[in-house]
Design a protein around this motif. Structure first.
Motif, PDB file in Angstrom:
ATOM      1  N   LEU A 218      46.545  42.741  38.970  1.00 61.69           N
ATOM      2  CA  LEU A 218      45.694  42.086  40.053  1.00 61.69           C
ATOM      3  C   LEU A 218      46.330  41.729  41.243  1.00 61.69           C
ATOM      4  O   LEU A 218      47.236  41.411  41.342  1.00 61.69           O
ATOM      5  CB  LEU A 218      44.938  40.755  39.308  1.00 61.69           C
ATOM      6  CG  LEU A 218      44.430  40.840  38.048  1.00 61.69           C
ATOM      7  CD1 LEU A 218      44.277  39.579  37.635  1.00 61.69           C
ATOM      8  CD2 LEU A 218      43.126  41.865  38.126  1.00 61.69           C
ATOM      9  N   GLN A 219      45.332  41.985  42.513  1.00 63.28           N
ATOM     10  CA  GLN A 219      45.335  41.447  43.757  1.00 63.28           C
ATOM     11  C   GLN A 219      44.410  40.606  44.176  1.00 63.28           C
ATOM     12  O   GLN A 219      43.228  40.936  43.846  1.00 63.28           O
ATOM     13  CB  GLN A 219      45.558  42.592  44.717  1.00 63.28           C
ATOM     14  CG  GLN A 219      46.994  43.406  44.292  1.00 63.28           C
ATOM     15  CD  GLN A 219      47.275  44.552  45.431  1.00 63.28           C
ATOM     16  OE1 GLN A 219      46.413  45.187  45.682  1.00 63.28           O
ATOM     17  NE2 GLN A 219      48.369  44.928  45.731  1.00 63.28           N
TER      18      GLN A 219
ATOM     19  N   THR B  78      49.672  39.394  45.517  1.00 64.97           N
ATOM     20  CA  THR B  78      49.778  39.875  44.027  1.00 64.97           C
ATOM     21  C   THR B  78      49.435  38.674  43.256  1.00 64.97           C
ATOM     22  O   THR B  78      50.246  37.616  43.326  1.00 64.97           O
ATOM     23  CB  THR B  78      50.995  40.362  43.843  1.00 64.97           C
ATOM     24  OG1 THR B  78      51.237  41.778  44.560  1.00 64.97           O
ATOM     25  CG2 THR B  78      51.307  40.975  42.278  1.00 64.97           C
ATOM     26  N   LEU B  79      48.814  38.871  42.283  1.00 66.91           N
ATOM     27  CA  LEU B  79      48.427  37.710  41.242  1.00 66.91           C
ATOM     28  C   LEU B  79      49.048  37.820  39.959  1.00 66.91           C
ATOM     29  O   LEU B  79      49.507  39.021  39.491  1.00 66.91           O
ATOM     30  CB  LEU B  79      46.747  37.698  40.906  1.00 66.91           C
ATOM     31  CG  LEU B  79      46.053  37.521  42.094  1.00 66.91           C
ATOM     32  CD1 LEU B  79      44.645  37.558  41.837  1.00 66.91           C
ATOM     33  CD2 LEU B  79      46.649  36.223  42.805  1.00 66.91           C
TER      34      LEU B  79
ATOM     35  N   GLN C 104      41.685  45.369  40.935  1.00 68.19           N
ATOM     36  CA  GLN C 104      42.668  45.883  40.014  1.00 68.19           C
ATOM     37  C   GLN C 104      42.681  47.346  40.099  1.00 68.19           C
ATOM     38  O   GLN C 104      41.608  48.013  39.754  1.00 68.19           O
ATOM     39  CB  GLN C 104      42.105  45.376  38.558  1.00 68.19           C
ATOM     40  CG  GLN C 104      43.050  45.819  37.378  1.00 68.19           C
ATOM     41  CD  GLN C 104      42.683  45.135  36.034  1.00 68.19           C
ATOM     42  OE1 GLN C 104      41.227  45.290  36.084  1.00 68.19           O
ATOM     43  NE2 GLN C 104      43.425  44.973  35.063  1.00 68.19           N
ATOM     44  N   GLY C 105      43.872  47.733  40.358  1.00 66.65           N
ATOM     45  CA  GLY C 105      44.023  49.186  40.467  1.00 66.65           C
ATOM     46  C   GLY C 105      43.345  49.861  41.733  1.00 66.65           C
ATOM     47  O   GLY C 105      42.844  51.062  41.668  1.00 66.65           O
ATOM     48  N   GLY C 106      43.219  48.701  42.575  1.00 73.04           N
ATOM     49  CA  GLY C 106      42.478  49.294  43.884  1.00 73.04           C
ATOM     50  C   GLY C 106      41.010  49.065  43.886  1.00 73.04           C
ATOM     51  O   GLY C 106      40.148  49.304  44.660  1.00 73.04           O
TER      52      GLY C 106
END
Length: 820
Positions: A213-214, A227-228, A262-264
């Motif tokens: 996750l970001q 960044t999470l 998530q994943g862009g």
């Protein structure tokens, strides 16, 4: 600017559409039964319903059915209850008992359960976090099964918080951001604003962990990617992300957005506001806490017209349900100092004890670095619960303050208490006595002589209906027996809060201005008491490192003569003591005479040297305590490991039911920690846990040596072992599948971090360990406690063994009470 506004409007529209799209079910009918449980500020608890639930003997509730017979033989029955038009269940039927609710689901699906006014809730048998203060943002992702779902809501004193509400929501999105409980700083133009931390909740209603996750924040064209951490399945977690506000310095509110990716791919997006505060006005700032890695905040009433000299620092601790920013705003800025208000982790938090105490120390350290105050002019004050915090922090850390000023405060949780009840003031048996000993650090009355070097100003409204003025009078009488520097004022007709003068009282600050903290070498007399060196062991130039009897009160009364090169005095319950010899010159011979025993003649080797002394039949010179022994760096009790960015490690190596318990219990503790501490926890499966990846962090083990494969990674040398069917503690062995255990142990690969264990010998024993009053401020938990499921029914009789490990962390050198 137009582009940003358009993005915000689209986000707002999407959020509004989502709210309208989700289905909500309010519970309107249920059954209530009580009283049937006792929880409070000690490790001991009873819960007759939970006892039946864990034993598999709990009959399906029905109106008029008997849950149990009380101590007088009177039946406690289930009674029908209905919610009012505001969706509130308000009935004495479940006071100190349970509210039973059901939901028939047409299919298996996930939902968000939101209950308010309760201590915790069982959802199809799994424990989940409570919302006893009715905040309304405790949303629990739950897995509903097809057919009837059973919900048992545990309730304390029904009437105080306005009843219970309960609802289910069926969200369209499986993963969401929530703005309901954000931690947000102010933008202050005179300070750096390019990396401001914001806290926001992420809700994961899926049965899979969220990884990769970001959070991407945008404000006035400045984007920051953070960044999470992973979000466990069917959990919520408050995460921290950065915002660059360096382009938003104009006074007023500014709209920012955050995207969860998530994943862009954008999973969810929210708009929120940050406010820019004019220089010189009250403000809040955030920081990442060393306790658990979460985002916390503190508030400031800045110094008025700084003159370039080091300011005084006024440290103000708030009352119950008061935000730190409102505490700071109650004070007009002072021209001779800056005021800083920490949070206690929540408006109620921990009564300024335990992690509230740690939050205060963390913010005090930040304030010292940020404002560089005059080290001799640091003062402590607070109102109501903060008045208690002032009494407590003043007695616990007397070397930190020049003077203290409790307002409308109560001294102890034994006398006043709060939602969690009172600390019992006396034990009913040796077993309860050793458990309550762990609460000794909360006893301000026993530590009162620590106020001797401080100025003390007591202020209280004489008509206070919330915290009686009798508490102030009690402390005035006590101080009068030994203190020579205190002032006392009762505000005529003053209620609990009688305007900002309740805290911002001019004579109080005038009193502060007279007082200074002396340099350590100028403090020739020390009279210091502590119950736990790991909480507070040092006063000026003397430190209590180890006790002869753990968590009994230790006292040192020392006098130092720099001309005669002597240190004399007496000690009580001290096994290892150190004396800092700063002020004595190298090659000086210092004569140390303690407890009228043989004098030690010590030749100073270097400036600022520390002399260690150990007591046997005589005092003898010693070396610094080994990091593997108990000391000020790590002294024990079950609560101690819950810091150092602790990680919860749940077992997956047991039976299906044991594994489910371990995850559910770790999640329940994480939810309780979030609610009480505004905190966040890493939940890690045992198979994924490698100690090297979590250096110097507290570790909480859920399970036993059989069911949790991380056990031997952090507990291989521990003399206490819990496995399927038995508990071994040194040479003592208990058998059965219904035994639970709590204990603490030092990490062998760390000088500071520890391990806490929540374990059971079987499913029944594990379930007996479900309660988590260890998150109640001031509650006492020893180093070790072994108990059976029968404790829930029979109370103290169900505790098998409890006590404290020795200074070498051994069972043999410890102090225990055992029921065979």
């Amino acid at each position: 600017m137009k582009k940003q506004l358009l993005v915000y409007l689209l986000v707002l529209l999407a959020s509004t559409s989502y709210v309208k799209a989700q289905k909500t079910h309010w519970f309107s009918e249920g059954l209530g039964a009580g009283p049937c449980h006792t929880y409070g500020r000690e490790a001991l608890y009873t819960d007759q319903l939970a006892y039946q639930l864990y034993n598999g003997t709990l009959a399906k509730p029905a109106e008029g059915a008997v849950l149990l017979n009380d101590q007088q033989g009177k039946p406690v029955t289930w009674q029908a209850v209905k919610a009012d038009t505001a969706h509130r269940f308000r009935s004495n039927a479940f006071s100190n008992g349970y509210l039973y609710l059901t939901y028939n689901s047409p299919k298996a699906e996930t939902a968000l359960l939101t209950v308010t006014g309760h201590d915790m809730v069982y959802v199809n048998g799994a424990p989940r976090g409570g919302d006893m203060y009715r905040y309304g943002w405790m949303h629990l992702p739950v897995q509903l099964k097809k057919g009837q779902n059973e919900i048992y809501v545990r309730v304390a004193r029904y009437g105080r918080w306005g009843g219970i509400t309960a609802r289910l929501e069926f969200p369209e999105k499986p993963v969401m951001l929530s703005k309901a409980d954000m931690t947000i700083p102010h933008i202050v133009p005179s300070e750096s604003n390019d990396s401001l931390w914001v806290g926001m909740v992420v809700m994961n209603t899926t049965d899979k962990p969220l990884t990769g996750l970001q959070a991407v924040s945008t404000l006035q064209g400045r984007e920051v990617v953070t960044t999470l951490p992973a979000i466990a399945p069917l959990t919520t977690r408050k995460v921290g992300f950065k915002v660059n506000a360096s382009n938003a310095l104009s006074e007023g509110k500014h709209t920012a957005t955050v995207s969860l990716r998530q994943g862009g791919k954008v999973v969810d997006q929210k708009g929120f506001e940050l406010e820019t505060i004019e220089n010189g006005k009250h403000y809040s700032r955030t920081f990442v806490s060393h306790i658990d890695g979460s985002v916390q905040y503190y508030s400031v009433a800045p110094q008025q017209k700084p003159d370039g000299k080091a300011p005084a620092l006024f440290f103000s601790v708030h009352g119950a349900e008061v935000e730190a920013i409102n505490q700071a705003r109650a004070y007009k800025p002072k021209d001779w100092g800056v005021l800083v208000a920490p949070t206690n982790r929540r408006p109620r938090g921990f009564n300024w004890e335990d992690w509230g105490r740690l939050d205060a120390l963390e913010v005090l350290d930040i304030a010292k670095k940020k404002f560089n105050p005059d080290p001799s002019r640091i003062y402590l004050t607070g109102h109501s619960m903060g008045g208690h915090g002032t009494w407590f922090l003043g007695a616990t850390y007397p070397g930190n303050w020049a003077a203290i000023a409790p307002s409308a405060g109560y001294p102890t949780l034994a006398a006043y208490g709060s939602h969690d009840g009172q600390i019992p003031d006396q034990a009913r048996s040796p077993m309860e006595g050793i458990l309550l000993r762990a609460s000794n650090p909360s006893n301000v009355l026993a530590l009162a002589t620590n106020y001797k070097p401080l100025g003390v100003y007591v202020v209280h409204g004489d008509a206070d209906p919330v915290v009686s003025v009798e508490y102030a009078r009690q402390m005035r009488k006590l101080l009068g027996t030994f203190h020579t520097d205190f002032s006392y004022y009762e505000y005529p007709g003053g209620s609990h809060w009688y305007s900002d003068e309740s805290v911002d009282w001019a004579p109080l600050f005038h009193f502060f201005s007279w007082h200074r903290i002396p340099k350590d070498t100028a403090a020739l007399a020390i009279d210091f008491t502590t119950a736990n060196p790991g909480i507070s062991g040092t006063m000026r130039w003397a430190t209590v490192h180890q006790q002869a009897s753990p968590l009994q009160y230790s006292r040192i009364q020392l006098n130092r003569d720099n001309k005669k090169n002597t240190i004399t005095g007496s000690t009580q319950n001290v096994a290892l003591l150190s004396l800092n010899l700063k002020g004595f010159a190298p090659r000086d011979t210092v004569k140390v005479t303690l407890d009228s025993l043989q004098t030690i003649n010590y030749v100073v080797k270097s400036a600022g040297e520390t002399l260690y002394l150990r007591k046997g039949s005589q005092w003898q010179t010693a070396t610094a305590p080994d990091a593997r022994q108990k000391g000020v760096h790590r002294y024990g009790t079950l609560k101690e490991p819950f810091k150092n960015r602790m990680v919860f490690v749940y077992g997956t190596s047991g039976t299906k039911e044991e594994n489910a318990w371990a995850f559910n219990k770790a999640r329940y503790d994480a939810e309780t920690w979030y609610f009480r501490a505004n905190g966040a926890i890493d939940l890690v499966a045992d198979k994924d846990f490698n100690p090297a990846n979590y250096p110097d962090r507290g570790v909480i083990i859920y399970g036993n040596a059989t069911s949790n494969s991380a056990w031997n990674k952090v507990l291989a040398d521990c003399p206490i072992k819990v496995q399927k069917g038995e508990v071994v503690a040194g040479n003592t062995r208990f058998t059965g599948d219904d035994l639970g255990a709590y204990f603490a142990w030092p990490r062998s690969d760390s000088r500071t971090a520890s391990v806490a264990v929540v374990a059971g010998t079987g499913l029944k024993g594990m379930q007996a360990a479900n309660a988590n009053q260890y998150f109640s401020g001031g509650s006492g938990f020893a180093d070790v406690m072994i108990f059976s499921l029968d404790m829930l029914k029979d109370g103290i009789k169900g505790i098998k063994m409890a006590g404290f490990l020795g200074n070498d962390w051994s069972v043999e050198q410890g102090e225990f009470v055992t029921n065979k």
